[in-house]
Design an enzyme around this catalytic site. Sequence first.
Site, short mmCIF file in Angstrom:
data_model
loop_
_atom_site.label_atom_id
_atom_site.label_comp_id
_atom_site.label_asym_id
_atom_site.label_seq_id
_atom_site.Cartn_x
_atom_site.Cartn_y
_atom_site.Cartn_z
N ASN A 227 0.53 -1.17 -0.14
CA ASN A 227 0.01 0.23 0.52
C ASN A 227 0.53 0.87 0.32
O ASN A 227 1.24 1.50 0.88
CB ASN A 227 -0.61 -0.39 1.46
CG ASN A 227 -1.71 1.32 1.40
OD1 ASN A 227 -1.84 2.04 0.92
ND2 ASN A 227 -2.25 1.14 2.56
N LYS B 164 0.19 4.47 -0.25
CA LYS B 164 -0.23 5.29 0.10
C LYS B 164 -0.50 7.08 -0.81
O LYS B 164 -0.12 6.78 -1.45
CB LYS B 164 0.39 5.91 1.71
CG LYS B 164 0.46 4.79 2.19
CD LYS B 164 -0.01 5.16 4.29
CE LYS B 164 0.10 3.88 4.91
NZ LYS B 164 -0.09 3.18 6.24
N HIS C 106 -9.26 1.31 4.91
CA HIS C 106 -8.28 1.81 6.07
C HIS C 106 -8.26 2.74 6.86
O HIS C 106 -9.14 3.72 6.86
CB HIS C 106 -7.56 2.28 5.11
CG HIS C 106 -5.63 2.31 5.22
ND1 HIS C 106 -5.09 3.01 6.41
CD2 HIS C 106 -4.37 1.30 4.85
CE1 HIS C 106 -3.81 2.31 6.72
NE2 HIS C 106 -3.39 1.60 6.00
N GLU D 74 -6.55 4.85 7.93
CA GLU D 74 -5.97 5.95 7.80
C GLU D 74 -7.43 7.04 7.51
O GLU D 74 -7.63 8.09 7.60
CB GLU D 74 -5.38 6.60 6.89
CG GLU D 74 -3.19 6.12 7.99
CD GLU D 74 -2.62 5.74 6.82
OE1 GLU D 74 -2.60 5.95 5.90
OE2 GLU D 74 -1.26 4.96 7.02
N GLU E 208 -5.68 -4.40 11.52
CA GLU E 208 -4.68 -3.64 10.90
C GLU E 208 -4.89 -3.39 12.23
O GLU E 208 -4.68 -2.10 12.33
CB GLU E 208 -4.52 -2.88 9.79
CG GLU E 208 -4.28 -3.71 8.61
CD GLU E 208 -3.33 -2.82 7.89
OE1 GLU E 208 -2.42 -2.48 6.51
OE2 GLU E 208 -4.02 -1.82 7.04
N GLY F 284 2.97 2.34 10.59
CA GLY F 284 3.57 3.64 10.27
C GLY F 284 4.67 3.50 11.85
O GLY F 284 4.79 4.58 11.84
N SER G 45 4.17 -2.82 9.94
CA SER G 45 5.20 -2.09 10.38
C SER G 45 5.36 -3.70 9.77
O SER G 45 6.64 -4.28 11.07
CB SER G 45 5.21 -1.87 12.09
OG SER G 45 5.50 -0.44 11.87
C1 PEP Z 1 -0.32 0.25 5.62
O1 PEP Z 1 -0.45 1.47 5.55
O2 PEP Z 1 -1.71 -0.71 5.68
C2 PEP Z 1 0.37 -0.52 6.58
C3 PEP Z 1 0.37 -1.35 7.26
O3 PEP Z 1 1.38 0.48 7.02
P1 PEP Z 1 2.82 0.23 7.34
O4 PEP Z 1 3.46 -1.07 6.91
O5 PEP Z 1 3.96 1.45 7.14
O6 PEP Z 1 2.67 0.15 9.25
#
Ligand code: PEP
Length: 259
Positions: free
Chosen positions: A9, A11, A97, A99, A169, A175, A215
């Site tokens: 992803n 973003k 998501h 965000e 998630e 992040g 992460s």
């Molecule tokens: C995500 O944006 O879905 C995500 C898991 O980001 P990151 O791997 O950077 O934590």
Amino acid sequence: MRNILVAGNWKMNKTPGETVEFLEELTNYCKQNNHPEVEVMIAPTYLAISEARKAIADAPVLLSAQNVSMNINGAFTGEISASMLKSIPVDMCIIGHSERRSYHNETDSKIYRKLHVLLANGITPIVCVGETLTQRKADETMEVVIEQLDESLNDLNLVTGKEIVIAYEPIWAIGTGVTASPEQAEEVHSLIRRRLAKRFNPKIAENIIILYGGSMKPANMEELLACPNIDGGLIGGASLETEIFTKMIGIAIETKKRN
Ligand code: PEP
């Protein structure tokens, strides 16, 4: 047995030019290193999605959008419809998501509508669920995740289970560099699978890919993939560099070869 899905992803990162440059390397890697049970997906920005489609051409790489409008067409400035995504064509689309839930007020009922417009256009939705740190500390993880799952899927009917993907998630891990331990992640993944079995049936639930996101990186991927209900990753930061992302695809291939 379910496939492993390694999903990037991106973003709000990478111009169309940077997307093409990345995908030239990725497609070369995927043409030389693939496994029938490991799928690779990238989700560039809308702006780069047509270029991305051309760049992946006949390579074994799936294309995803990061969002879709819940409406079919009309006066919705700045939005992109599922039929527009289908015209590219796009294979998958991330919805819910965290965000988008927090910065764009994406609620479970909106996610439910997005799920339906995607399925009607033959695009696989990746439905994201996950708790905040406060909710985890208050021991509310399980009820938060179940509620998000139940409300976003609502009255959905599935034939095989391969029509959708779920991504767990934990928001505190996105992040932040902090990853859920394999035990923490597997506990929620197995809960999700049990809920899906109850909601649909055990056979359908067994076919649904459940990704972990938060992460994920080469250093923790192997132990996460070793968990019985973790079927891959939705990967943000670590998907932005070809060297790291291809390393993660390699780890997924090695995992499948061992099993
Ligand atoms: C995500 O944006 O879905 C995500 C898991 O980001 P990151 O791997 O950077 O934590």
